[in-house]
Design an enzyme around this catalytic site. Structure first.
Site, short mmCIF file in Angstrom:
data_model
loop_
_atom_site.label_atom_id
_atom_site.label_comp_id
_atom_site.label_asym_id
_atom_site.label_seq_id
_atom_site.Cartn_x
_atom_site.Cartn_y
_atom_site.Cartn_z
N SER A 72 0.84 -1.21 0.00
CA SER A 72 0.00 0.00 0.00
C SER A 72 0.87 1.25 0.00
CB SER A 72 -0.92 0.02 1.23
OG SER A 72 -1.77 -1.11 1.21
N GLN A 179 0.82 -9.05 -6.33
CA GLN A 179 0.37 -10.44 -6.50
C GLN A 179 1.28 -11.23 -7.43
OE1 GLN A 179 -2.15 -12.24 -5.11
NE2 GLN A 179 -2.78 -10.54 -3.83
N SER A 199 5.40 -6.49 -2.05
CA SER A 199 5.15 -6.60 -0.61
C SER A 199 5.57 -7.97 -0.08
CB SER A 199 3.65 -6.38 -0.36
OG SER A 199 3.36 -6.60 1.00
N HIS A 201 4.75 -9.94 2.49
CA HIS A 201 3.89 -10.99 3.04
C HIS A 201 3.08 -11.75 2.00
CE1 HIS A 201 -0.24 -8.99 3.25
NE2 HIS A 201 0.53 -7.95 2.96
N CYS A 325 -22.29 -8.30 1.81
CA CYS A 325 -23.62 -8.02 2.34
C CYS A 325 -23.62 -7.54 3.78
CB CYS A 325 -24.50 -9.25 2.22
SG CYS A 325 -25.36 -9.26 0.66
C1 LIG Z 1 -2.00 -7.15 -0.82
C2 LIG Z 1 -1.99 -6.18 -1.95
C3 LIG Z 1 -1.61 -4.84 -1.77
C4 LIG Z 1 -1.32 -4.27 -0.40
O1 LIG Z 1 -0.11 -4.72 0.14
P1 LIG Z 1 0.14 -4.52 1.72
O2 LIG Z 1 1.56 -4.95 1.91
O3 LIG Z 1 -0.83 -5.42 2.41
O4 LIG Z 1 -0.07 -3.08 2.01
C5 LIG Z 1 -1.56 -4.02 -2.86
N1 LIG Z 1 -1.86 -4.46 -4.09
C6 LIG Z 1 -2.23 -5.74 -4.31
C7 LIG Z 1 -2.54 -6.18 -5.70
C8 LIG Z 1 -2.31 -6.64 -3.26
O5 LIG Z 1 -2.70 -7.89 -3.48
#
Ligand SMILES: *Cc1c(COP(=O)(O)O)cnc(C)c1O
Length: 387
Positions: A72, A179, A199, A201, A325
Site C-alpha cells: 500500500s 500479486q 510486498s 507478506h 452483504c
Molecule cells: C495485498 C496487496 C496490496 C497491499 O499490500 P500490503 O503490503 O498489504 O499493504 C496491494 N496491491 C495488491 C494487488 C495486493 O494484493
C-alpha cells in the site's frame, strides 16, 4: 481444529528459514543502520544485501530499490510521489478500474487535488484494452499505472505491451506487482516498467515491509517528512528485520517460481475441474489461461458468498469472497462488477487462492464441504427455483 488455508492472496505464512534469518536482527544485531559506530556497519550491509536481492529478483539495479512498509505504501509513494514531482509536465494519469484500493484511492485523492484520472475499463476476463489505453493518452499524460495481476480474479495484464506503449509516448509506467512477485517472472527492463510495487507478506515473507522500484532518472517526491533514510524518499528508521526477511524471501520465491507454479496450478485446475463437474450453476471468473497459478474465483448461483464463507469457516476452511452483504457497503466487489457480472453472481463469488503448502487432500476436503454447503444453502434460497 485443523485449519485449511486457501487465502494466500490475502497473506502467506512466513517460511521458517525466513524467520530464522530475521531473528539475529532483533537480538544481537539490533543496531540502527544510520549510526556511525562499527556494529552498525553489519546492519547497513544486511539492508544493502537485501536491496541487492530485491533488485536481482526483478532485474533492476540496487540503487533503484526503496524499502517501504508494504504494498500500500509503495503504491501511494509511486503514484502521489510521482504526480507531485511531475505536476509541471502535466496533470493527467491513467489507471484501470480493477486496481487495488491502494492505487484507486491514491488516484481519487489526486483527483481532489486537481489531477485528472482516466479509469480504463476491462473486458469480461479482466483485461484492459491496449487500444483504449492508447486512445486515452493525451499531451498532458504523465503516468500510467496498471496492476500486474489482479488480486481478486487472478488475471495477468499484458504488462510488456503496456510498457511498450508507455515507452513509445515517453510516459512513466508504474505497476502494482504485489500479486505477481513469486508467481510470475518479472523483468523491469524487458517489460519497460519504470516503477514497481511489491510486498513481503505475499511471498512467504514478513508483513509490514515492501519495496518500490523507481527507475534511475524518474523523479518522485517524498510523502513523509523526517530523516534522510532511503535516499530521502522514505523517512524513518529502517525495519531491519523485515527488510532482511523480505530480501531472503524474494530470492527464494523468485528462484522457485517455475517449480511452485507447476504444483500450484495443477492443484488449482484440479479444484476448478472438480467444482465444474460436481456443482451446478457455477461460473469461473477471470481469464482461464493468463492467470495467477493459485487463483480460482468462482461464482455460485442462487447463494450468497458470505454465507458460504461463514459455513466454510465453521469447518475450519479459510477462503475469501467478493460479496459484502454484512459489511457497511452493500455493493459487491467492484472488480467483479467491472468484468460484467450481475450483482447476484458477484455476491455469490468465492475466491480460493492456493499456495505452496496446499495439498490435494485439502482441496478434496474443500470441494466436499463446498458441495454440502452449497446444497444446503440452495435448499433455503428464495433465489433457487430448482428442486
Ligand atoms: C495485498 C496487496 C496490496 C497491499 O499490500 P500490503 O503490503 O498489504 O499493504 C496491494 N496491491 C495488491 C494487488 C495486493 O494484493
Amino acid at each position: 481444529m485443523n485449519i485449511r488455508y486457501f487465502d494466500n492472496a490475502a497473506t502467506t505464512r512466513v517460511d521458517d528459514d525466513v524467520i530464522e534469518y530475521m531473528i539475529p536482527y532483533m537480538k544481537e544485531v539490533y543496531f540502527n543502520p544510520s549510526s556511525l559506530y562499527k556494529p552498525s556497519i553489519m546492519v547497513k550491509k544486511a539492508v544493502n544485501d537485501a536491496r541487492e536481492r530485491v533488485a536481482k529478483a526483478i532485474n533492476a539495479n540496487s540503487s533503484e530499490i526503496y524499502f517501504t512498509s508494504g504494498g500500500s505504501e509503495s503504491d501511494n509513494l509511486a503514484i502521489k510521489g510521482f504526480a507531485y514531482a511531475n505536476r509541471k509536465k502535466g496533470n493527467h494519469l491513467i489507471t484501470s478500474c480493477i486496481e487495488h484500493p491502494a492505487v484507486i484511492n491514491s488516484m481519487k485523492s489526486l483527483e481532489k487535488e486537481g489531477f485528472e484520472v482516466t479509469y480504463l475499463s476491462v473486458d469480461e476476463n479482466g483485461f484492459i484494452s491496449l487500444d483504449e489505453l492508447e486512445r486515452s493518452i493525451k499531451e498532458n499524460t504523465i503516468l500510467i499505472s496498471v496492476m500486474f495481476a489482479n488480486n481478486e480474479i487472478g488475471t495477468i495484464e499484458p504488462i510488456k505491451k503496456i510498457g511498450d506503449i508507455a515507452k513509445k509516448y515517453n510516459i512513466c509506467f508504474h505497476t502494482d506487482a504485489v500479486q505477481a512477485i513469486g508467481s510470475v517472472n518479472v523483468d523491469v527492463n524487458d517489460m519497460n516498467i519504470d516503477m514497481l510495487s511489491l510486498s513481503g507478506h505475499k511471498f512467504y515473507g514478513p508483513k509490514g515491509v515492501g519495496a518500490l522500484f523507481v527507475r534511475k532518472g524518474i523523479l518522485i517526491n517524498r510523502l513523509n517528512d523526517g530523516g534522510h533514510q532511503e535516499k530521502g524518499k522514505r523517512s524513518g528508521t529502517e525495519n531491519v528485520p523485515g527488510i532482511v526477511g523480505l530480501g531472503y524471501a524474494i530470492e527464494k520465491a523468485c528462484n522457485s517460481v517455475d517449480e511452485n507454479n507447476k504444483k500450484i496450478s495443477e492443484l488449482r485446475d484440479y479444484y476448478i475441474d472438480r467444482v465444474l463437474s460436481e456443482i451446478s450453476d457455477v461460473k469461473v471468473n477471470g481469464d482461464r489461461t493468463n492467470r495467477l497459478p493459485g487463483n480460482a474465483n468462482i461464482s455460485f448461483k442462487y447463494v450468497e458468498g458470505e454465507s458460504i464463507l461463514l459455513r466454510l469457516d465453521s469447518k475450519g476452511v479459510c477462503v475469501s469472497t467478493g460479496s459484502a452483504c454484512s459489511s457497511l457497503s452493500l455493493e459487491p466487489s467492484y472488480v467483479l462488477l467491472s468484468i460484467g457480472l450481475s450483482h447476484e453472481l458477484a455476491h455469490g463469488s468465492i475466491r480460493v487462492s492456493l499456495g505452496k503448502h496446499n495439498t490435494k487432500e485439502e482441496v478434496d476436503y474443500l470441494v466436499d464441504v463446498l458441495k454440502e454447503v452449497i446444497g444446503d444453502l440452495r435448499k433455503m434460497s428464495p433465489l433457487c427455483e430448482e428442486e
